[in-house]
Write a protein that holds these residues in place. Structure first.
Motif, PDB file in Angstrom:
ATOM      1  N   GLY A  67      -9.180  12.648   0.679  1.00 60.87           N
ATOM      2  CA  GLY A  67     -10.411  11.875   0.839  1.00 60.87           C
ATOM      3  C   GLY A  67     -11.296  12.370   1.958  1.00 60.87           C
ATOM      4  O   GLY A  67     -12.517  12.160   1.937  1.00 60.87           O
ATOM      5  N   LEU A  68     -10.702  13.053   2.945  1.00 63.87           N
ATOM      6  CA  LEU A  68     -11.488  13.599   4.050  1.00 63.87           C
ATOM      7  C   LEU A  68     -12.250  14.852   3.629  1.00 63.87           C
ATOM      8  O   LEU A  68     -13.233  15.228   4.273  1.00 63.87           O
ATOM      9  CB  LEU A  68     -10.570  13.923   5.230  1.00 63.87           C
ATOM     10  CG  LEU A  68      -9.890  12.718   5.895  1.00 63.87           C
ATOM     11  CD1 LEU A  68      -8.869  13.196   6.922  1.00 63.87           C
ATOM     12  CD2 LEU A  68     -10.923  11.800   6.548  1.00 63.87           C
ATOM     13  N   ASP A 122      -9.488  19.163   9.442  1.00 61.82           N
ATOM     14  CA  ASP A 122      -9.223  20.398  10.185  1.00 61.82           C
ATOM     15  C   ASP A 122      -7.743  20.722  10.293  1.00 61.82           C
ATOM     16  O   ASP A 122      -7.354  21.620  11.049  1.00 61.82           O
ATOM     17  CB  ASP A 122      -9.839  20.314  11.588  1.00 61.82           C
ATOM     18  CG  ASP A 122      -9.246  19.180  12.429  1.00 61.82           C
ATOM     19  OD1 ASP A 122      -8.325  18.481  11.943  1.00 61.82           O
ATOM     20  OD2 ASP A 122      -9.695  18.988  13.573  1.00 61.82           O
ATOM     21  N   GLY A 123      -6.904  19.998   9.568  1.00 58.84           N
ATOM     22  CA  GLY A 123      -5.470  20.255   9.609  1.00 58.84           C
ATOM     23  C   GLY A 123      -4.703  19.317  10.511  1.00 58.84           C
ATOM     24  O   GLY A 123      -3.467  19.327  10.516  1.00 58.84           O
ATOM     25  N   ASN A 124      -5.402  18.480  11.257  1.00 59.64           N
ATOM     26  CA  ASN A 124      -4.756  17.555  12.177  1.00 59.64           C
ATOM     27  C   ASN A 124      -5.068  16.123  11.755  1.00 59.64           C
ATOM     28  O   ASN A 124      -6.168  15.619  11.985  1.00 59.64           O
ATOM     29  CB  ASN A 124      -5.237  17.802  13.618  1.00 59.64           C
ATOM     30  CG  ASN A 124      -4.587  16.854  14.615  1.00 59.64           C
ATOM     31  OD1 ASN A 124      -3.423  16.476  14.446  1.00 59.64           O
ATOM     32  ND2 ASN A 124      -5.327  16.490  15.650  1.00 59.64           N
ATOM     33  N   ARG A 132       0.844  -1.196   0.000  1.00 65.00           N
ATOM     34  CA  ARG A 132       0.000   0.000   0.000  1.00 65.00           C
ATOM     35  C   ARG A 132       0.880   1.248   0.000  1.00 65.00           C
ATOM     36  O   ARG A 132       1.952   1.259   0.608  1.00 65.00           O
ATOM     37  CB  ARG A 132      -0.943  -0.022   1.199  1.00 65.00           C
ATOM     38  CG  ARG A 132      -1.955  -1.158   1.073  1.00 65.00           C
ATOM     39  CD  ARG A 132      -2.869  -1.300   2.257  1.00 65.00           C
ATOM     40  NE  ARG A 132      -3.759  -2.445   2.053  1.00 65.00           N
ATOM     41  CZ  ARG A 132      -4.634  -2.882   2.957  1.00 65.00           C
ATOM     42  NH1 ARG A 132      -4.727  -2.275   4.127  1.00 65.00           N
ATOM     43  NH2 ARG A 132      -5.395  -3.917   2.674  1.00 65.00           N
ATOM     44  N   LEU A 133       0.402   2.274  -0.678  1.00 64.81           N
ATOM     45  CA  LEU A 133       1.217   3.476  -0.848  1.00 64.81           C
ATOM     46  C   LEU A 133       1.377   4.257   0.447  1.00 64.81           C
ATOM     47  O   LEU A 133       2.397   4.921   0.665  1.00 64.81           O
ATOM     48  CB  LEU A 133       0.603   4.372  -1.929  1.00 64.81           C
ATOM     49  CG  LEU A 133       0.574   3.787  -3.337  1.00 64.81           C
ATOM     50  CD1 LEU A 133      -0.038   4.789  -4.314  1.00 64.81           C
ATOM     51  CD2 LEU A 133       1.970   3.394  -3.799  1.00 64.81           C
ATOM     52  N   GLN A 134       0.355   4.239   1.299  1.00 65.18           N
ATOM     53  CA  GLN A 134       0.409   4.894   2.609  1.00 65.18           C
ATOM     54  C   GLN A 134       0.901   6.348   2.501  1.00 65.18           C
ATOM     55  O   GLN A 134       1.849   6.755   3.162  1.00 65.18           O
ATOM     56  CB  GLN A 134       1.293   4.088   3.569  1.00 65.18           C
ATOM     57  CG  GLN A 134       0.730   2.704   3.870  1.00 65.18           C
ATOM     58  CD  GLN A 134       1.524   1.955   4.909  1.00 65.18           C
ATOM     59  OE1 GLN A 134       2.744   2.137   5.027  1.00 65.18           O
ATOM     60  NE2 GLN A 134       0.876   1.093   5.670  1.00 65.18           N
ATOM     61  N   THR A 135       0.224   7.102   1.671  1.00 66.66           N
ATOM     62  CA  THR A 135       0.582   8.509   1.501  1.00 66.66           C
ATOM     63  C   THR A 135      -0.473   9.407   2.140  1.00 66.66           C
ATOM     64  O   THR A 135      -1.660   9.349   1.779  1.00 66.66           O
ATOM     65  CB  THR A 135       0.769   8.849   0.010  1.00 66.66           C
ATOM     66  OG1 THR A 135       0.906  10.255  -0.146  1.00 66.66           O
ATOM     67  CG2 THR A 135      -0.371   8.355  -0.859  1.00 66.66           C
ATOM     68  N   ASP A 136      -0.054  10.206   3.115  1.00 59.97           N
ATOM     69  CA  ASP A 136      -0.985  11.020   3.894  1.00 59.97           C
ATOM     70  C   ASP A 136      -1.778  12.020   3.051  1.00 59.97           C
ATOM     71  O   ASP A 136      -2.984  12.210   3.296  1.00 59.97           O
ATOM     72  CB  ASP A 136      -0.232  11.774   4.991  1.00 59.97           C
ATOM     73  CG  ASP A 136       0.325  10.849   6.059  1.00 59.97           C
ATOM     74  OD1 ASP A 136       0.021   9.634   6.015  1.00 59.97           O
ATOM     75  OD2 ASP A 136       1.072  11.330   6.937  1.00 59.97           O
ATOM     76  N   HIS A 159      -8.140   8.900  11.421  1.00 60.03           N
ATOM     77  CA  HIS A 159      -8.253   9.231   9.997  1.00 60.03           C
ATOM     78  C   HIS A 159      -7.588   8.160   9.135  1.00 60.03           C
ATOM     79  O   HIS A 159      -8.122   7.760   8.093  1.00 60.03           O
ATOM     80  CB  HIS A 159      -7.598  10.585   9.707  1.00 60.03           C
ATOM     81  CG  HIS A 159      -8.353  11.755  10.240  1.00 60.03           C
ATOM     82  ND1 HIS A 159      -7.735  12.874  10.756  1.00 60.03           N
ATOM     83  CD2 HIS A 159      -9.694  11.987  10.351  1.00 60.03           C
ATOM     84  CE1 HIS A 159      -8.641  13.744  11.146  1.00 60.03           C
ATOM     85  NE2 HIS A 159      -9.842  13.227  10.919  1.00 60.03           N
ATOM     86  N   LEU A 160      -6.421   7.720   9.559  1.00 57.12           N
ATOM     87  CA  LEU A 160      -5.680   6.723   8.786  1.00 57.12           C
ATOM     88  C   LEU A 160      -6.404   5.386   8.754  1.00 57.12           C
ATOM     89  O   LEU A 160      -6.204   4.586   7.831  1.00 57.12           O
ATOM     90  CB  LEU A 160      -4.274   6.538   9.367  1.00 57.12           C
ATOM     91  CG  LEU A 160      -3.377   7.775   9.384  1.00 57.12           C
ATOM     92  CD1 LEU A 160      -2.011   7.431   9.961  1.00 57.12           C
ATOM     93  CD2 LEU A 160      -3.226   8.370   7.983  1.00 57.12           C
ATOM     94  N   GLN A 161      -7.259   5.133   9.743  1.00 57.87           N
ATOM     95  CA  GLN A 161      -7.987   3.864   9.817  1.00 57.87           C
ATOM     96  C   GLN A 161      -9.392   3.951   9.231  1.00 57.87           C
ATOM     97  O   GLN A 161     -10.068   2.926   9.092  1.00 57.87           O
ATOM     98  CB  GLN A 161      -8.070   3.421  11.283  1.00 57.87           C
ATOM     99  CG  GLN A 161      -6.710   3.099  11.898  1.00 57.87           C
ATOM    100  CD  GLN A 161      -6.781   2.860  13.396  1.00 57.87           C
ATOM    101  OE1 GLN A 161      -7.776   3.202  14.049  1.00 57.87           O
ATOM    102  NE2 GLN A 161      -5.723   2.281  13.956  1.00 57.87           N
TER     103      GLN A 161
END
Length: 329
Positions: free
Chosen positions: A244-245, A250-252, A234-238, A257-259
């Motif tokens: 997607g959010l 909100d910047g945090n 998986r690319l796992q790119t933040d 979020h990752l899950q």
């Protein structure tokens, strides 16, 4: 025309030698460039005083006289003008007769989203905002773009236009530029790449654009993502998770979020996201199609804009402890 100018000159000389000098010699304004706007249907007197007030000419009355005697009084064209050097009064008049208007500009930044692009157009005071209330689907239809998502389809650049132009002209040019850039980059792509189409390369370029802190790192970031795709990791790119959010972010970015699964969560889903996440520039497109060599599978931000690349998870964890947690081994 020469005969008419000579007649005007003789008349001016008859009035005064000083008047002829004021008309024919280049006028050096206090500040350059000089910018002014001639409105549609503006009368000669208003035009002349606009020029004098802006510093383009010395004397409004002399300009009016020259315009009438030269036959140009009704030929002065509306628009935005810019003088970059000292010009004589006939030179300024010729510029208005030819309609050599200056162009407005809007800068679209690499890494912006389509929403940011459209907001920048909406804020521009010199554009006509015809597309402001259009949905993304309506915009794509009007531009004849055969795509489900508009993200990534517009090339970030500086666009020039005449005051009063429709914003759709800028959008259309940006879409045409991205198509050309992507076609050129795809035709010159390197070997052994995991993309099924130019669109997939565009998606990758957008990830690279958002992950890059220093330009020199782009090819290595591309290599990491390509290596992961080939291995089924998986690319796992933040940045993709954040995209997607949507507007709820909100910047945090949190562990929750990752899950949280979305089509753009590259922690919960394998492969590329379903669309680009930003507007990639030329350098990101090139990196996606010409990655660096190497077997790196991980990278972490050093805190100075650059990234530390690692071949193994053990190396990566050490880099995380050093650059993220501030611990030394």
């Amino acid at each position: 025309m020469l005969k008419r100018i000579l007649v005007v000159l003789l008349l001016l000389l008859g009035l005064s030698a000083g008047g002829a000098w004021m008309a024919l010699s280049p006028y050096q304004p206090a500040n350059l460039p000089v910018e002014f706007t001639i409105q549609p249907n503006q009368g000669l007197s208003d035009i002349a005083h606009t020029l004098e007030d802006s510093g383009a000419i010395r004397h409004a009355g002399l300009f009016m006289l020259w315009a009438k005697l030269s036959g140009n009084a009704g030929k002065l064209k509306a628009g935005d003008y810019r003088l970059n050097r000292a010009m004589s009064m006939p030179g300024v008049m010729d510029k208005l007769v030819r309609g050599e208007t200056s162009l407005q500009s809007v800068i679209i930044r690499e890494g912006w989203t389509l929403r940011q692009f459209r907001a920048e157009l909406d804020r521009h005071p010199a554009l006509r905002h015809d597309t402001r209330d259009w949905s993304e689907a309506e915009l794509l239809t009007k531009l004849k773009l055969d795509a489900r998502h508009g993200e990534g389809l517009f090339f970030p650049d500086t666009y020039l236009f005449l005051r009063g132009s429709s914003d759709i002209l800028v959008l259309r040019q940006a879409a045409q530029n991205m198509r050309r850039e992507l076609e050129r980059a795809w035709a010159e792509r390197g070997p052994d790449l995991p993309y099924a189409s130019p669109y997939e390369a565009l998606i990758m370029a957008s990830l690279i654009e958002k992950e890059t802190g220093q330009a020199a790192d782009r090819p290595m970031i591309a290599r990491v993502f390509i290596n992961r795709l080939k291995l089924g990791m998986r690319l796992q790119t933040d940045p993709s998770v954040i995209y997607g959010l949507g507007e709820t972010f909100d910047g945090n970015l949190t562990r929750a979020h990752l899950q949280t699964d979305t089509p753009y969560n590259t922690y919960t889903r394998a492969g590329l996201p379903p669309s680009p996440i930003a507007l990639p520039g030329r350098a990101a497109l090139h990196a996606a199609l010409h990655p660096a060599d190497g077997g790196a599978l991980y990278f972490v931000a050093r805190g100075d804009g650059s990234s530390q690349f690692s071949l193994t998870l053990e190396e990566h964890n050490r880099a995380v402890r050093r650059y993220i947690l501030g611990k030394k081994d």
